[in-house]
Design an enzyme around this catalytic site. Structure first.
Site, PDB file in Angstrom:
ATOM      1  N   ALA A  64      -5.473  -6.889  -1.078  1.00 11.65           N
ATOM      2  CA  ALA A  64      -4.650  -8.009  -1.540  1.00 11.65           C
ATOM      3  C   ALA A  64      -3.331  -7.509  -2.122  1.00 11.65           C
ATOM      4  O   ALA A  64      -3.138  -6.316  -2.333  1.00 11.65           O
ATOM      5  CB  ALA A  64      -5.421  -8.809  -2.584  1.00 11.65           C
ATOM      6  N   ILE A  66       0.834  -1.204   0.000  1.00  7.70           N
ATOM      7  CA  ILE A  66       0.000   0.000   0.000  1.00  7.70           C
ATOM      8  C   ILE A  66       0.872   1.259   0.000  1.00  7.70           C
ATOM      9  O   ILE A  66       0.598   2.222  -0.730  1.00  7.70           O
ATOM     10  CB  ILE A  66      -0.932  -0.010   1.234  1.00  7.70           C
ATOM     11  CG1 ILE A  66      -1.955  -1.157   1.120  1.00  7.70           C
ATOM     12  CG2 ILE A  66      -1.631   1.336   1.391  1.00  7.70           C
ATOM     13  CD1 ILE A  66      -2.750  -1.406   2.394  1.00  7.70           C
ATOM     14  N   TYR A  90      -3.664  -6.277  17.304  1.00  2.54           N
ATOM     15  CA  TYR A  90      -3.581  -5.474  16.068  1.00  2.54           C
ATOM     16  C   TYR A  90      -4.763  -4.506  16.011  1.00  2.54           C
ATOM     17  O   TYR A  90      -4.584  -3.313  15.770  1.00  2.54           O
ATOM     18  CB  TYR A  90      -3.586  -6.413  14.857  1.00  2.54           C
ATOM     19  CG  TYR A  90      -3.606  -5.727  13.503  1.00  2.54           C
ATOM     20  CD1 TYR A  90      -2.454  -5.125  12.984  1.00  2.54           C
ATOM     21  CD2 TYR A  90      -4.761  -5.695  12.722  1.00  2.54           C
ATOM     22  CE1 TYR A  90      -2.466  -4.515  11.733  1.00  2.54           C
ATOM     23  CE2 TYR A  90      -4.785  -5.096  11.473  1.00  2.54           C
ATOM     24  CZ  TYR A  90      -3.631  -4.510  10.978  1.00  2.54           C
ATOM     25  OH  TYR A  90      -3.650  -3.900   9.741  1.00  2.54           O
TER      26      TYR A  90
HETATM   27  P1  NDP Z   1       3.312  -4.473   3.770  1.00  2.00           P
HETATM   28  O1  NDP Z   1       3.854  -5.504   4.692  1.00  2.00           O
HETATM   29  O2  NDP Z   1       3.557  -4.623   2.317  1.00  2.00           O
HETATM   30  O3  NDP Z   1       3.803  -3.014   4.218  1.00  2.00           O
HETATM   31  C1  NDP Z   1       4.180  -2.672   5.518  1.00  2.00           C
HETATM   32  C2  NDP Z   1       5.341  -1.684   5.415  1.00  2.00           C
HETATM   33  O4  NDP Z   1       5.659  -1.166   6.715  1.00  2.00           O
HETATM   34  C3  NDP Z   1       6.605  -2.338   4.857  1.00  2.00           C
HETATM   35  O5  NDP Z   1       7.118  -1.531   3.807  1.00  2.00           O
HETATM   36  C4  NDP Z   1       7.555  -2.362   6.050  1.00  2.00           C
HETATM   37  O6  NDP Z   1       8.900  -2.188   5.604  1.00  2.00           O
HETATM   38  C5  NDP Z   1       7.069  -1.173   6.877  1.00  2.00           C
HETATM   39  N1  NDP Z   1       7.347  -1.327   8.305  1.00  2.00           N
HETATM   40  C6  NDP Z   1       6.870  -2.278   9.146  1.00  2.00           C
HETATM   41  N2  NDP Z   1       7.377  -2.131  10.381  1.00  2.00           N
HETATM   42  C7  NDP Z   1       8.200  -1.059  10.323  1.00  2.00           C
HETATM   43  C8  NDP Z   1       9.039  -0.404  11.274  1.00  2.00           C
HETATM   44  N3  NDP Z   1       9.154  -0.862  12.534  1.00  2.00           N
HETATM   45  N4  NDP Z   1       9.744   0.671  10.877  1.00  2.00           N
HETATM   46  C9  NDP Z   1       9.676   1.133   9.602  1.00  2.00           C
HETATM   47  N5  NDP Z   1       8.889   0.556   8.651  1.00  2.00           N
HETATM   48  C10 NDP Z   1       8.186  -0.525   9.018  1.00  2.00           C
HETATM   49  O7  NDP Z   1       1.753  -4.447   4.066  1.00  2.00           O
HETATM   50  P2  NDP Z   1       0.565  -3.468   3.600  1.00  2.00           P
HETATM   51  O8  NDP Z   1       0.980  -2.639   2.446  1.00  2.00           O
HETATM   52  O9  NDP Z   1      -0.615  -4.346   3.473  1.00  2.00           O
HETATM   53  O10 NDP Z   1       0.365  -2.585   4.897  1.00  2.00           O
HETATM   54  C11 NDP Z   1       0.456  -1.163   4.935  1.00  2.00           C
HETATM   55  C12 NDP Z   1      -0.422  -0.639   6.064  1.00  2.00           C
HETATM   56  O11 NDP Z   1      -1.788  -0.902   5.745  1.00  2.00           O
HETATM   57  C13 NDP Z   1      -0.155  -1.296   7.427  1.00  2.00           C
HETATM   58  O12 NDP Z   1      -0.212  -0.299   8.436  1.00  2.00           O
HETATM   59  C14 NDP Z   1      -1.315  -2.258   7.569  1.00  2.00           C
HETATM   60  O13 NDP Z   1      -1.608  -2.526   8.927  1.00  2.00           O
HETATM   61  C15 NDP Z   1      -2.417  -1.497   6.863  1.00  2.00           C
HETATM   62  N6  NDP Z   1      -3.535  -2.312   6.425  1.00  2.00           N
HETATM   63  C16 NDP Z   1      -3.356  -3.324   5.510  1.00  2.00           C
HETATM   64  C17 NDP Z   1      -4.433  -4.087   5.108  1.00  2.00           C
HETATM   65  C18 NDP Z   1      -4.325  -5.213   4.123  1.00  2.00           C
HETATM   66  O14 NDP Z   1      -5.286  -5.988   3.990  1.00  2.00           O
HETATM   67  N7  NDP Z   1      -3.232  -5.351   3.396  1.00  2.00           N
HETATM   68  C19 NDP Z   1      -5.791  -3.830   5.626  1.00  2.00           C
HETATM   69  C20 NDP Z   1      -5.862  -2.727   6.556  1.00  2.00           C
HETATM   70  C21 NDP Z   1      -4.775  -2.011   6.927  1.00  2.00           C
HETATM   71  P3  NDP Z   1      10.146  -2.952   6.326  1.00  2.00           P
HETATM   72  O15 NDP Z   1       9.698  -4.346   6.600  1.00  2.00           O
HETATM   73  O16 NDP Z   1      11.246  -2.845   5.310  1.00  2.00           O
HETATM   74  O17 NDP Z   1      10.422  -2.159   7.550  1.00  2.00           O
END
Ligand code: NDP
Length: 250
Positions: A188, A15, A154
């Site tokens: 997704a 996202i 969560y």
């Molecule tokens: P991804 O896992 O693709 O993206 C999550 C991103 O957050 C990664 O780029 C990761 O990079 C970064 N991240 C995680 N922890 C840290 C940290 N401690 N410090 C810095 N960066 C961090 O998943 P999504 O794109 O699906 O998720 C994006 C957001 O959308 C999240 O907040 C998720 O909770 C929310 N969301 C997603 C849904 C879904 O169905 N996909 C539904 C509802 C909400 P890296 O690992 O390199 O640090």
């Protein structure tokens, strides 16, 4: 219009990367933040080298957040901050209270403190008036999220973002900064579910919607694009669902 600066946490994947692309296309330079340098570099290359600036930081660590904010300060004032970094945390390793506490703290760090720390560190650098703050939470915050993937922490962590963001909207409104929360349902094609994803899980999530499909990162990015735009100046202090009708009227 002068080139605007946006910051997208978690902008290297899923996202966040779609949001970064949307904001680049709308004329922003975009700082993408995450823990994996190689992932950020690849995203920057894909989205437009020179327009996308990778900054490596673990946003749960205050010292790393301060360093990231100092690096962003060298680029310019921040017009748009999208707090998108987050993760679904694996259930506690066992039934002990200690394991439960560890899992909850990890979840609160990852989904709440990343947002609180980065926002606070950048508060003085936000454009006044005109700054735009967008938090990505989850439909789990509105309907509960316990299940095979988490112990409810969560949903609780994302819901905490809601209450905090509404207070921030009150605080920053008089300075011309809007603050909104986007709560997506199932999206997704991201990394978030990892090995927990199965075709049955996907089908169940699609069946929850009224429109009969999963959301896409681009669905979220389009909504963020509007919330981040100068045109959205009258929209603040809102929790906006984006879930194909899986959650109604909240
Ligand atoms: P991804 O896992 O693709 O993206 C999550 C991103 O957050 C990664 O780029 C990761 O990079 C970064 N991240 C995680 N922890 C840290 C940290 N401690 N410090 C810095 N960066 C961090 O998943 P999504 O794109 O699906 O998720 C994006 C957001 O959308 C999240 O907040 C998720 O909770 C929310 N969301 C997603 C849904 C879904 O169905 N996909 C539904 C509802 C909400 P890296 O690992 O390199 O640090």
């Amino acid at each position: 219009m002068a080139e605007r600066l946006a910051v997208v946490s978690g902008g290297g994947t899923g996202i966040g990367k779609a949001i970064a692309r949307e904001l680049v296309d709308a004329g922003h330079r975009v700082v993408v933040i995450g823990r994996r340098s190689a992932v950020l570099a690849a995203a920057a290359e894909e989205l437009g080298a020179g327009r996308v600036i990778p900054v490596t930081a673990d946003l749960t660590d205050p010292a790393q957040v301060e360093a990231a904010a100092a690096r962003i300060g060298q680029v310019g004032p921040v017009d748009v901050l999208v707090n998108n970094a987050g993760a679904v945390i694996t259930r506690p390793a066992d039934d002990s209270l200690g394991a439960l506490a560890d899992s909850w703290r990890h979840d609160l760090d990852t989904n709440l403190m990343t947002t609180v720390l980065l926002t606070t560190a950048l508060l003085g650098q936000l454009r006044r008036p005109g700054g735009r703050l967008v938090m990505i939470s989850s439909a789990a915050a509105q309907r509960g999220g316990a299940g095979p993937h988490s112990a409810g922490s969560y949903a609780a962590a994302k819901a905490a973002v809601h209450g905090w963001a509404l207070g921030l909207a009150r605080q920053l409104g008089p300075e011309g900064i809007t603050v909104n929360v986007l709560a997506p349902g199932y999206i997704a094609d991201t990394e978030i579910f990892g090995e927990q994803w199965t075709p049955e899980f996907h089908a169940g999530k699609v069946a929850d919607t009224l429109v009969g499909r999963a959301g896409t990162p681009e669905d979220v990015a389009a909504a963020v694009g509007y919330l981040a735009s100068p045109a959205a100046g009258y929209l603040t202090g809102q929790i906006i669902g984006l879930n194909g009708g899986a959650v109604l009227g909240r």
